[in-house]
Design a protein around this motif. Structure first.
Motif, PDB file in Angstrom:
ATOM      1  N   SER A 155       3.748   1.549  -1.446  1.00 53.08           N
ATOM      2  CA  SER A 155       4.292   1.546  -2.801  1.00 53.08           C
ATOM      3  C   SER A 155       3.673   0.908  -3.810  1.00 53.08           C
ATOM      4  N   PRO A 156       2.431   1.068  -4.118  1.00 51.53           N
ATOM      5  CA  PRO A 156       1.577   0.109  -5.058  1.00 51.53           C
ATOM      6  C   PRO A 156       2.068   0.178  -6.393  1.00 51.53           C
ATOM      7  N   LYS A 157       2.820   0.993  -7.085  1.00 52.34           N
ATOM      8  CA  LYS A 157       3.465   1.097  -8.556  1.00 52.34           C
ATOM      9  C   LYS A 157       4.545  -0.232  -8.529  1.00 52.34           C
ATOM     10  N   GLU A 158       5.130  -0.455  -7.492  1.00 52.74           N
ATOM     11  CA  GLU A 158       6.235  -1.475  -7.686  1.00 52.74           C
ATOM     12  C   GLU A 158       5.903  -2.726  -7.918  1.00 52.74           C
ATOM     13  N   GLY A 210       2.871  -3.591  -9.686  1.00 52.82           N
ATOM     14  CA  GLY A 210       2.102  -3.663 -10.886  1.00 52.82           C
ATOM     15  C   GLY A 210       0.760  -3.380 -10.732  1.00 52.82           C
ATOM     16  N   GLU A 211       0.099  -3.158 -11.793  1.00 55.40           N
ATOM     17  CA  GLU A 211      -1.239  -2.570 -11.884  1.00 55.40           C
ATOM     18  C   GLU A 211      -2.175  -3.729 -11.480  1.00 55.40           C
ATOM     19  N   SER A 220      -3.788  -7.038  -6.472  1.00 58.21           N
ATOM     20  CA  SER A 220      -5.197  -6.763  -5.586  1.00 58.21           C
ATOM     21  C   SER A 220      -5.063  -7.679  -4.171  1.00 58.21           C
ATOM     22  N   ARG A 242       0.811  -1.108   0.056  1.00 59.26           N
ATOM     23  CA  ARG A 242       0.035  -0.164   0.045  1.00 59.26           C
ATOM     24  C   ARG A 242       0.998   1.264   0.008  1.00 59.26           C
TER      25      ARG A 242
END
Length: 293
Positions: A18-21, A23-24, A27, A16
């Motif tokens: 660093s969510p970009k690390e 991947g999209e 979940s 949460r």
């Protein structure tokens, strides 16, 4: 479920942050799926003196059987850097070879591996009991409890019950030929403390010697054990929702709980009849005993 929650708590925090690390496509739902995949197929091993979980191809295809029915064992051989499966009892040609996932009850098997056993001598069932809020001795009893229980004194205690081993079908508490139930001395001590009367408080050495303090409080403790088992048994008659495979597993869990809890009821009733018929040994304070000598 708790393992998944602990993993989420420790691992989702950096996600949460660093969510970009990650991947999209990441979940929490996909994370739970991945963790469940690892937990249900991994083995606990020691590599370079460090315990860890390892996913071992092909070995995760072996089915589980409760000890001592397993026919092979899994271990890591440091010299060859390989996992070994060794036969520990003879197998006839064409027979399935089993390993054991450990000494696990049906609730743990269902949570971590998605199945339950019809007969499981490693199964445990929890019962809840406590001290009435209006008990005039509640404060004194709190002071005698282990710290962990004392801190949650206002809530019911949860204690585990299990089968004793080896199975003894001759026991009066035997149930459906499975074995006899083992009620731990610690559980009986807690029940006796919960049901102790004022006159019993003069006999506390008996409590800590794990012996009955009086006929009345012993019968009350055994009644409390029987009632707690009957109350815990209520869920085993409930309806089960979900897919057919999950419903079948939960039904199996209900069945093993019911068998074990019925044995607990039988144990409590048999022990109560014995106390009513034979009484308990007379209490002799230590100082009086010394005077006689």
């Amino acid at each position: 479920e708790k393992a998944l929650e602990d993993a989420e708590k420790s691992l989702l925090t950096p996600v949460r942050a660093s969510p970009k690390e990650f991947g999209e496509g990441f979940s929490p739902e996909r994370f739970r799926w991945a963790v469940s995949l690892v937990l249900s197929r991994s083995f606990s091993v020691t590599l370079v003196d460090e315990p860890m979980l390892a996913v071992i191809p092909l070995v995760d295809l072996f089915n589980h059987v409760s000890l001592p029915g397993t026919s092979s064992s899994v271990s890591f051989d440091a010299k060859s850097s390989a996992f070994l499966i060794r036969a520990i009892q003879p197998s006839v040609p064409g027979a399935e070879v089993f390993i054991t996932y450990g000494d696990k009850g049906n609730a743990e098997l269902l949570t971590n591996y998605g199945f339950a056993l019809g007969t499981n001598l490693s199964h445990v069932a929890a019962v809840s009991f406590g001290v009435p809020a209006d008990d005039p001795l509640a404060m004194q009893k709190r002071m005698m409890l282990p710290r962990g229980l004392a801190l949650s004194f206002d809530a019911p205690f949860e204690q585990d019950l299990c089968w004793s081993t080896p199975a003894d079908t001759s026991s009066p508490a035997g149930s459906e030929g499975v074995g006899h139930v083992e009620v731990s001395p610690e559980l009986l001590m807690l029940l006796r403390l919960c049901k102790a009367e004022l006159t019993d408080m003069m006999k506390l050495p008996l409590l800590f010697q794990q012996r009955p303090m009086s006929v009345g409080s012993e019968i009350a403790a055994l009644d409390a054990l029987r009632d707690a088992a009957n109350e815990a048994m209520a869920w085993t008659n409930g309806e089960v929702d979900g897919s057919l495979s999950i419903a079948a597993c939960v039904k199996s869990l209900q069945g093993t709980d019911r068998t074990l809890l019925k044995a607990v009821v039988a144990y409590a009733e048999a022990a109560k009849r014995k106390v009513e018929a034979d009484g308990i040994p007379e209490y002799v304070p230590e100082d009086e005993d010394d005077d006689d000598m």
